[in-house]
Design a protein around this motif. Structure first.
Motif, short mmCIF file in Angstrom:
data_model
loop_
_atom_site.label_atom_id
_atom_site.label_comp_id
_atom_site.label_asym_id
_atom_site.label_seq_id
_atom_site.Cartn_x
_atom_site.Cartn_y
_atom_site.Cartn_z
N MET A 92 12.38 4.55 -0.63
CA MET A 92 11.37 4.49 -1.68
C MET A 92 11.16 5.89 -2.24
O MET A 92 10.17 6.58 -1.94
N ASN A 120 0.87 -1.18 0.00
CA ASN A 120 0.00 0.00 0.00
C ASN A 120 0.91 1.22 0.00
O ASN A 120 1.50 1.57 1.01
N HIS A 121 1.02 1.85 -1.15
CA HIS A 121 2.00 2.91 -1.33
C HIS A 121 1.35 4.17 -1.87
O HIS A 121 0.17 4.17 -2.23
N HIS A 127 8.65 4.13 4.43
CA HIS A 127 9.14 3.72 3.11
C HIS A 127 10.07 4.76 2.52
O HIS A 127 11.08 4.42 1.88
N GLN A 171 3.99 6.13 2.73
CA GLN A 171 3.57 5.07 3.65
C GLN A 171 4.66 4.80 4.69
O GLN A 171 5.81 4.53 4.34
N CYS A 224 7.34 7.75 -1.45
CA CYS A 224 6.18 7.04 -0.94
C CYS A 224 5.92 7.51 0.49
O CYS A 224 6.82 7.52 1.32
CU CU Z 1 5.71 2.57 -0.13
#
Ligand code: CU
Length: 168
Positions: free
Chosen positions: A84, A17-18, A79, A76, A74
Protein backbone atom coordinates in the motif's frame (compact mmCIF):
# COMPACT_ATOMS: atom_id res chain seq x y z
CA UNK A 1 0.83 9.97 -11.12
CA UNK A 2 2.00 13.48 -11.76
CA UNK A 3 0.81 16.67 -10.17
CA UNK A 4 1.81 20.25 -10.78
CA UNK A 5 2.65 22.81 -8.12
CA UNK A 6 -0.53 24.38 -6.86
CA UNK A 7 -2.69 21.34 -7.56
CA UNK A 8 -4.56 19.51 -4.84
CA UNK A 9 -4.84 15.77 -4.37
CA UNK A 10 -7.64 14.41 -2.27
CA UNK A 11 -7.39 10.95 -0.72
CA UNK A 12 -10.73 9.33 0.01
CA UNK A 13 -10.80 6.60 2.64
CA UNK A 14 -13.43 4.15 1.44
CA UNK A 15 -12.88 1.16 3.67
CA UNK A 16 -10.82 -0.03 6.58
CA UNK A 17 -8.57 2.24 8.58
CA UNK A 18 -5.63 3.69 6.71
CA UNK A 19 -3.24 6.59 6.60
CA UNK A 20 -1.43 8.53 3.94
CA UNK A 21 2.04 9.09 5.30
CA UNK A 22 5.17 10.38 3.62
CA UNK A 23 8.48 8.55 3.81
CA UNK A 24 11.83 8.86 2.15
CA UNK A 25 12.43 6.63 -0.86
CA UNK A 26 15.13 4.70 0.98
CA UNK A 27 13.14 4.05 4.17
CA UNK A 28 9.61 3.08 3.19
CA UNK A 29 7.07 2.39 5.94
CA UNK A 30 8.71 4.95 8.21
CA UNK A 31 7.71 8.61 8.61
CA UNK A 32 9.95 10.92 6.64
CA UNK A 33 10.66 12.99 9.74
CA UNK A 34 12.51 10.01 11.21
CA UNK A 35 14.97 9.80 8.36
CA UNK A 36 15.30 13.36 7.17
CA UNK A 37 14.69 16.89 8.34
CA UNK A 38 11.44 17.06 6.38
CA UNK A 39 8.21 17.16 8.37
CA UNK A 40 6.16 15.68 5.57
CA UNK A 41 2.57 14.60 5.17
CA UNK A 42 0.67 12.42 7.61
CA UNK A 43 -3.08 12.09 7.47
CA UNK A 44 -3.44 10.21 10.72
CA UNK A 45 -5.59 7.09 10.87
CA UNK A 46 -8.88 7.70 9.13
CA UNK A 47 -11.32 4.85 9.78
CA UNK A 48 -13.95 4.68 7.09
CA UNK A 49 -16.54 2.91 9.22
CA UNK A 50 -16.76 5.74 11.72
CA UNK A 51 -18.05 8.05 9.01
CA UNK A 52 -19.95 5.53 6.90
CA UNK A 53 -22.94 5.53 9.24
CA UNK A 54 -23.40 9.18 8.33
CA UNK A 55 -22.89 8.49 4.65
CA UNK A 56 -19.58 10.26 4.69
CA UNK A 57 -16.12 9.34 3.45
CA UNK A 58 -13.09 10.66 5.33
CA UNK A 59 -10.72 12.67 3.19
CA UNK A 60 -7.23 14.06 3.40
CA UNK A 61 -6.23 16.73 0.93
CA UNK A 62 -2.74 17.90 0.18
CA UNK A 63 -1.45 20.67 -2.02
CA UNK A 64 1.49 20.00 -4.27
CA UNK A 65 4.23 22.58 -3.74
CA UNK A 66 6.81 21.40 -6.27
CA UNK A 67 7.57 18.54 -8.60
CA UNK A 68 9.81 16.63 -6.20
CA UNK A 69 8.71 13.03 -5.75
CA UNK A 70 6.42 12.32 -2.80
CA UNK A 71 6.83 8.74 -1.57
CA UNK A 72 3.68 7.81 0.34
CA UNK A 73 2.54 4.77 2.26
CA UNK A 74 -0.12 3.53 4.64
CA UNK A 75 1.06 3.24 8.23
CA UNK A 76 -1.58 0.73 9.30
CA UNK A 77 -0.25 -2.69 10.34
CA UNK A 78 1.69 -4.23 7.49
CA UNK A 79 -0.22 -2.48 4.73
CA UNK A 80 2.95 -0.75 3.58
CA UNK A 81 4.93 -3.98 3.43
CA UNK A 82 2.01 -5.50 1.55
CA UNK A 83 2.21 -2.85 -1.11
CA UNK A 84 0.00 0.00 0.00
CA UNK A 85 2.41 2.58 -1.33
CA UNK A 86 2.40 5.17 -4.03
CA UNK A 87 4.44 7.97 -5.51
CA UNK A 88 3.43 11.36 -6.76
CA UNK A 89 5.80 12.77 -9.35
CA UNK A 90 7.92 9.68 -9.84
CA UNK A 91 11.38 10.75 -11.00
CA UNK A 92 11.33 10.47 -14.77
CA UNK A 93 15.04 10.14 -15.33
CA UNK A 94 16.04 7.90 -12.45
CA UNK A 95 15.67 4.24 -13.29
CA UNK A 96 16.48 3.14 -9.75
CA UNK A 97 13.87 5.30 -8.04
CA UNK A 98 10.65 3.92 -9.37
CA UNK A 99 7.42 2.96 -7.69
CA UNK A 100 8.34 -0.67 -8.28
CA UNK A 101 11.66 -0.31 -6.49
CA UNK A 102 10.02 1.61 -3.64
CA UNK A 103 7.48 -1.16 -3.35
CA UNK A 104 10.23 -3.76 -3.28
CA UNK A 105 12.04 -1.90 -0.51
CA UNK A 106 8.75 -1.61 1.36
CA UNK A 107 8.21 -5.35 1.30
CA UNK A 108 11.29 -5.83 3.46
CA UNK A 109 11.05 -2.63 5.46
CA UNK A 110 10.69 -2.29 9.19
CA UNK A 111 7.56 -0.34 9.98
CA UNK A 112 7.81 2.51 12.44
CA UNK A 113 4.79 4.13 14.03
CA UNK A 114 4.00 7.39 12.28
CA UNK A 115 5.03 10.52 14.09
CA UNK A 116 3.64 13.96 13.70
CA UNK A 117 0.17 15.27 14.26
CA UNK A 118 -2.72 13.63 12.44
CA UNK A 119 -3.53 15.78 9.45
CA UNK A 120 -0.03 17.25 9.29
CA UNK A 121 0.81 18.81 5.97
CA UNK A 122 -2.73 18.65 4.65
CA UNK A 123 -6.36 19.04 5.52
CA UNK A 124 -8.62 16.31 6.82
CA UNK A 125 -12.31 16.42 6.09
CA UNK A 126 -15.08 14.35 4.59
CA UNK A 127 -17.16 14.06 1.48
CA UNK A 128 -20.52 12.46 0.77
CA UNK A 129 -19.71 11.84 -2.88
CA UNK A 130 -16.91 9.30 -3.15
CA UNK A 131 -15.27 9.38 -6.55
CA UNK A 132 -14.60 6.67 -9.02
CA UNK A 133 -16.26 3.85 -7.13
CA UNK A 134 -18.17 0.92 -8.50
CA UNK A 135 -17.89 1.54 -12.21
CA UNK A 136 -15.58 2.69 -14.93
CA UNK A 137 -17.04 6.14 -15.14
CA UNK A 138 -14.73 9.07 -14.64
CA UNK A 139 -14.71 10.23 -11.05
CA UNK A 140 -17.72 12.26 -10.15
CA UNK A 141 -15.58 14.80 -8.44
CA UNK A 142 -11.96 15.72 -8.49
CA UNK A 143 -9.99 18.33 -6.67
CA UNK A 144 -7.91 20.10 -9.26
CA UNK A 145 -7.09 16.92 -11.02
CA UNK A 146 -6.80 13.88 -8.86
CA UNK A 147 -8.49 11.76 -6.27
CA UNK A 148 -6.81 8.85 -4.59
CA UNK A 149 -8.99 6.14 -3.15
CA UNK A 150 -7.91 4.27 -0.05
CA UNK A 151 -9.33 0.84 0.43
CA UNK A 152 -7.82 -2.54 1.23
CA UNK A 153 -4.14 -3.23 0.57
CA UNK A 154 -3.71 -3.91 -3.10
CA UNK A 155 -6.52 -1.59 -3.99
CA UNK A 156 -4.72 1.63 -3.22
CA UNK A 157 -6.08 3.33 -6.28
CA UNK A 158 -5.32 6.60 -7.88
CA UNK A 159 -7.95 8.08 -10.10
CA UNK A 160 -6.61 10.66 -12.45
CA UNK A 161 -8.67 13.43 -13.90
CA UNK A 162 -9.03 11.52 -17.12
CA UNK A 163 -10.77 8.75 -15.23
CA UNK A 164 -8.11 6.13 -15.58
CA UNK A 165 -7.71 4.06 -12.44
CA UNK A 166 -4.24 2.90 -11.55
CA UNK A 167 -4.19 0.07 -9.06
CA UNK A 168 -1.04 0.13 -7.00
CU1 CU B 1 -3.79 0.81 4.80
Amino acid sequence: MEAQPGEFIQFQFLAGNHTVTQSTFDQPCQPISRNSNVTGFHSGFLPAAASASMGMVPTYTIQINNTNPLWLYCAQGRHCQNGMVMVINEPAANASRTLESYKSLAAGAQGVAPSGSPGAGGTTGSTDTPSGTGDAEPPAQTVNGAVALMAAPGTFALVAAAGAALLL
